[in-house]
Design a protein around this motif. Structure first.
Motif, PDB file in Angstrom:
ATOM      1  N   GLN A 182      55.691 -25.845  55.703  1.00 14.29           N
ATOM      2  CA  GLN A 182      55.237 -26.298  54.394  1.00 14.29           C
ATOM      3  C   GLN A 182      56.231 -27.284  53.790  1.00 14.29           C
ATOM      4  OE1 GLN A 182      54.717 -22.456  52.375  1.00 14.29           O
ATOM      5  NE2 GLN A 182      52.512 -22.716  52.565  1.00 14.29           N
ATOM      6  N   PRO A 223      52.960 -25.738  47.628  1.00 17.77           N
ATOM      7  CA  PRO A 223      53.167 -26.631  48.775  1.00 17.77           C
ATOM      8  C   PRO A 223      52.409 -27.940  48.638  1.00 17.77           C
ATOM      9  CG  PRO A 223      52.626 -24.404  49.492  1.00 17.77           C
ATOM     10  CD  PRO A 223      52.365 -24.454  48.024  1.00 17.77           C
ATOM     11  N   GLN A 244      52.075 -29.722  51.438  1.00 21.98           N
ATOM     12  CA  GLN A 244      51.397 -29.703  52.733  1.00 21.98           C
ATOM     13  C   GLN A 244      51.666 -28.388  53.429  1.00 21.98           C
ATOM     14  OE1 GLN A 244      52.989 -32.447  55.615  1.00 21.98           O
ATOM     15  NE2 GLN A 244      51.143 -32.465  56.854  1.00 21.98           N
ATOM     16  N   THR A 245      50.649 -27.844  54.069  1.00 22.82           N
ATOM     17  CA  THR A 245      50.791 -26.659  54.898  1.00 22.82           C
ATOM     18  C   THR A 245      50.254 -26.983  56.285  1.00 22.82           C
ATOM     19  OG1 THR A 245      50.566 -25.118  53.039  1.00 22.82           O
ATOM     20  CG2 THR A 245      50.140 -24.245  55.240  1.00 22.82           C
TER      21      THR A 245
END
Length: 317
Positions: free
Chosen positions: A32, A44, A46-47
């Motif tokens: 993340q 987050p 981005q995961t």
């Protein structure tokens, strides 16, 4: 090269990279990124969800290009490489053509040096095989890479939304040239076949390598702390040699760190839950007497884990 700054957080390890904080959640097989500054409400950016069975254990900013992340994945036996996006801050794209897979090794942590020919070298400690993989990093320049960004997460006061997209960027991801695999962790002594696992690996002075070996109980009833040395001249056959096998002054040395001035090593023993401070000679890398042993919290239970998980030298203010 990305110009913004980010904080790298992984199991207590702190570093720098591009624009966001990167946090490896090994339990959930995910990577993340978080925008800075971190706040209590931070979510987050981005995961990246990895395959079932993956266990990313650490994440490092590539010291050669400083534009990518290297992620040892203990669960999938893979060393992953991710490009840090410049045009899409906070996002990573995997460079699958750069990653390396080594069955049965269990890559856990990595350390980096410069050799006599000014090559950037990477040493990967493998938990399952108790060996060290050596790689030479190469800067192949920018390459157009496309990838799925995973789950890009945003948050409103009511709902949380997820969106996926495919992006393309010119990224600089290093290639990993395999050099050799070092097996003689304890010198002439064989490593126990069961119950012994490599833990942390660190480098100093572009010469000294140190690794912790958990579960041996071979030095005064304690586990092992080992000094290795990289070759003073480029040697593709024997780039590592064993120097000395010493005491970790505790049980299950999961983590350790060398002081900024190079005079001490702090060894974090997980199950005995103590931090052992050992004097180090910064000129030859030799470890000497125990300076102090500090209990921290409750001891861990080998059946239930727990105990001390990380140790980091603080900075004077």
């Amino acid at each position: 090269m990305p110009t913004s700054e980010f904080l790298l957080l992984c199991l207590g390890l702190v570093g720098k990279g591009n624009g966001n904080a990167d946090y490896v959640r090994s339990g959930s097989s995910a990577i993340q990124t978080f925008a800075l500054p971190l706040q209590n409400q931070s979510q987050p950016t981005q995961t990246i969800t990895l395959d079932k069975g993956s266990k990313p254990h650490a994440v490092y900013v590539d010291p050669l290009t400083k534009s990518s992340l290297i992620v040892p994945d203990l669960g999938s036996d893979t060393i992953r490489v991710y490009g840090i996006c410049d045009k899409n801050p906070g996002l990573l794209i995997e460079c699958p053509q750069k990653q390396r897979t080594w069955q049965g090794r269990g890559p856990r942590h990595a350390a980096f040096t410069r050799d006599a020919s000014n090559n950037t070298m990477m040493y990967v400690a493998n938990e399952n095989s108790n060996t060290i993989l050596t790689f030479r990093l190469h800067n192949d320049g920018k390459t157009k890479v496309s990838g799925d960004t995973g789950d890009k997460q945003t948050r409103s006061s009511i709902v949380r939304r997820y969106a996926r997209k495919t992006i393309t960027e010119d990224l600089t991801c290093p290639s990993l040239e395999f050099v050799t695999e070092f097996e003689n962790i304890l010198g002439e002594d064989p490593v126990p076949k069961k119950g012994a696992y490599l833990g942390e690996i660190r480098a100093a002075n572009n010469r000294d390598l140190y690794v912790s070996l958990r579960g041996t109980k071979s030095v005064s009833g304690h586990d092992s702390f080992i000094q290795l040395c990289t070759a003073s001249t480029e040697d593709t056959l024997k780039p590592i040699r064993h120097v000395r096998h010493t005491d970790s002054y505790g049980e299950f040395p999961r983590t350790f760190e060398i002081s900024p001035d190079g005079h001490y090593v702090a060894i974090g023993n997980q199950y005995s839950s103590n931090v052992a401070i050992v004097r180090r000679d910064p000129f030859n890398g030799r470890l000497h007497r125990l300076v102090a042993s500090i209990p921290v919290g409750e001891t861990g239970d080998p059946k239930q884990d727990g105990g001390l998980s990380s140790v980091v030298w603080g900075k004077k203010h």
